[in-house]
Scaffold this motif. Structure first.
Motif: not given
Length: 605
Positions: A430-458
């Motif tokens: 599952g992934a967000y694409s064009g304002g819709q929830v769709v099945q997409e290759v690589g869905g879920g990797i934004c959780q890693v980027s978001s967690t990394l973003y938090y660490c970069a700020m801290v």
């Protein structure tokens, strides 16, 4: 008749007188010849060695004449003088014979004693450790006590001005036997021949000594050793040319080799000297002879200006990826140190009292703390994720794990993770694409980027590019997320710290964890906060010092999300009434939130 008789008598007398006269003439002639021969013999005796036999006393001339003129006497030829043997010569011969006899007897006794002696020959050593006169067992103990178990310990040390040294180990000379084996080698020296050769070897050791290590150099790599010695000699040259200044922190002083810049070593000559000492068995410590001639032109004031200064903290060199050299602050009184300087000769080490100030960060301290401090960590839950999504999260975490950013280097999430394709191991989720929830290759990797973003700020790093999701996410606080998609949007940040940082990421126990490691030089830290108003969130970065005092408080980002309402909307009923004239509206204003996600872009979650 009478006259005639007298005449006859006178004639006979005359003849006798004439015969006597002739005999006297001949005797005188022979006496002169004898005196001439005696003179020549005396001259020869004078030129002969000092211990010449004494001559017989000469016979008086009258006696010689009488002997020769006696009736019936025959002329005697000059006899050769015999050189008598003196008493001193006979004593010298006896002394020599006695000495030879004593030596022969001593040699015979020595041969017997040497053959029966159970001790190592005198003055025999092993790499400088004297084991002469010891039993084999005692020698092994002495060798072991000298540190022989550590084959990296030096067996030859050459000293140079400025307390510089070059050492050679037992391993390098190819003689790294155990203490017992070394003692056995020492004991066997001089015992492999017959009694005569063994005895002469014993004499050689007694008067000149011998190191058995010099007989076991077959495994020595002379070329490699020569290269290493030449390199270290060249390094000593560099140190001397720079003044060879050492800081003695224990005594608050600096130690300077006077005239060090004038001393130049020939690396090839140094190597040859040390190799020659090894081959000759000259182990231990010795000073290398250097040319100290010349006049040092540097004044103490010039030395002061060259070495004194404030302390310098260690830094970081990205090229070598190591800490740079720190410097101790140095100050000293020129007038007080001048007598010490004047009394020293070229090549002497002068100890000058000084005030030393340590840097806040030494090279050793920084090197120890490089990538050693955890600057930030964040864990987000994978609860409710499908197996495909968890696979994608694990793969993304593995991609960023272990990435090191040097100071000034920028991190790009898309560049590091790469394109999300099935060929690269990613799966549909599952992934967000064009304002819709769709099945997409690589869905879920934004959780890693978001967690990394938090660490970069801290970690108080500079954020270059970040975009929030189209819809709010549940795994992280509002405004702390960062969406990505191949081709955009992108997430980038820069290491604006003075030292490198390392990213660590892993999945375990149903969660994904991201850490950033680096060097905490001052104890400062960051706290992230946010305010939320409906679908809008504002985040703030607040920096504190190690004592909790606020250093700064800045707005980090504004994020606007959309409602995730999946309820179907009714189809509007067509109206026959004419459409009213649209009311003019004001010109649309650009959004004040530069980080708001553009719903027209594709996103992965």
């Amino acid at each position: 008749m009478k006259l005639n008789g007298n005449t006859s008598k006178r004639s006979a007398a005359a003849r006798r007188e004439a015969a006597d006269f002739a005999a006297q003439e001949r005797s005188a002639h022979r006496s002169g010849a004898n005196r001439s021969a005696q003179s020549e013999a005396a001259a020869r005796r004078a030129a002969a060695p000092k211990q010449a036999a004494p001559q017989r006393p000469p016979v008086p001339r009258q006696e010689q004449t009488a002997r020769r003129s006696a009736p019936g006497a025959q002329p005697q030829p000059a006899s050769k003088e015999k050189k008598p043997r003196g008493r001193g010569g006979r004593i010298a011969v006896r002394v020599v014979l006695i000495a030879l006899a004593v030596l022969v007897a001593a040699g015979a006794v020595g041969m017997v004693l040497v053959a029966k002696k159970s001790a190592i020959f005198p003055n025999v050593s092993v790499c400088g450790t004297d084991v002469g006169g010891m039993t084999q067992s005692a020698a092994a103990d002495a060798i072991r006590a000298a540190g022989w178990d550590d084959t990296s310990a030096p067996v030859l040390t050459m000293t140079f001005p400025g307390d510089r040294t070059i050492t050679v180990t037992a391993t390098e000379i190819g003689f790294d036997a155990t203490p017992d084996a070394a003692a056995e080698t020492a004991y066997a020296y001089g015992r492999s021949g017959n009694v005569f050769s063994n005895f002469f070897t014993w004499l050689h050791c007694a008067f000149q000594g011998h190191d058995v290590a010099s007989d076991n150099l077959a495994d020595m790599d002379a070329d490699a050793l020569r290269t290493r010695i030449e390199r270290e000699a060249a390094e000593i040259n560099v140190s001397l040319s720079a003044g060879s200044i050492e800081i003695d922190e224990a005594h608050s002083a600096i130690r300077v080799v006077k005239g060090a810049s004038m001393i130049t070593l020939d690396p090839a000559a140094v190597a040859e000297r040390m190799l020659s000492d090894i081959r000759a068995g000259k182990f231990g410590t010795s000073a290398y002879p250097v040319d100290m001639s010349g006049d040092d032109k540097m004044t103490l004031q010039e030395l002061h200006d060259a070495v004194c200064g404030d302390p310098v903290n260690a830094g970081y060199d990205p090229e070598t990826q190591s800490a740079t050299e720190s410097k101790v602050g140095i100050a000293f009184d020129v007038a007080a140190a001048q007598p010490l300087w004047d009394a020293a000769s070229t090549g002497d080490t002068v100890t000058i009292p000084a005030t030393l100030t340590q840097p806040e960060m030494t090279q050793e301290q920084l090197q120890k703390h490089l990538l050693a401090d955890k600057l930030a960590t964040k864990t987000t839950s994978l609860s409710g994720s499908s197996s495909n999504r968890i696979t994608n999260v694990k793969l993304a975490a593995e991609k960023i794990n272990g990435v090191i950013l040097q100071p000034g280097q920028t991190f790009s999430y898309n560049d590091v993770v790469g394109q999300r394709t099935k060929a690269n191991g990613f799966k549909e989720a599952g992934a967000y694409s064009g304002g819709q929830v769709v099945q997409e290759v690589g869905g879920g990797i934004c959780q890693v980027s978001s967690t990394l973003y938090y660490c970069a700020m801290v970690s108080n790093l500079k954020i270059n590019t970040r975009t929030c999701h189209y819809f709010p996410v549940a795994y992280i606080e509002p405004g702390m997320d960062a969406t990505v998609s191949w081709g955009g949007p992108e997430f980038k940040f820069t290491n604006n710290r003075d030292y490198p940082i390392e990213i660590k990421a892993y999945v375990q126990n149903g969660s994904v964890t991201v850490e950033i490691w680096g060097t905490d030089v001052d104890g400062s830290y960051v706290k992230m906060s946010y305010t939320a108003n409906g679908l809008r969130a504002t985040t703030y970065r607040t920096v504190y010092d190690k004592d909790g005092n606020q250093i700064s408080h800045t707005l980090e980002a504004n994020s606007t999300y959309h409602s995730h309402d999946t309820t179907p909307k009714p189809t509007p009923t067509p109206s026959t009434k004419p459409a009213p004239t649209p009311t003019p509206t004001s010109k649309p204003q650009p959004t004040p939130y530069p980080s708001v996600y553009d719903p027209g872009d594709a996103g992965e979650d």
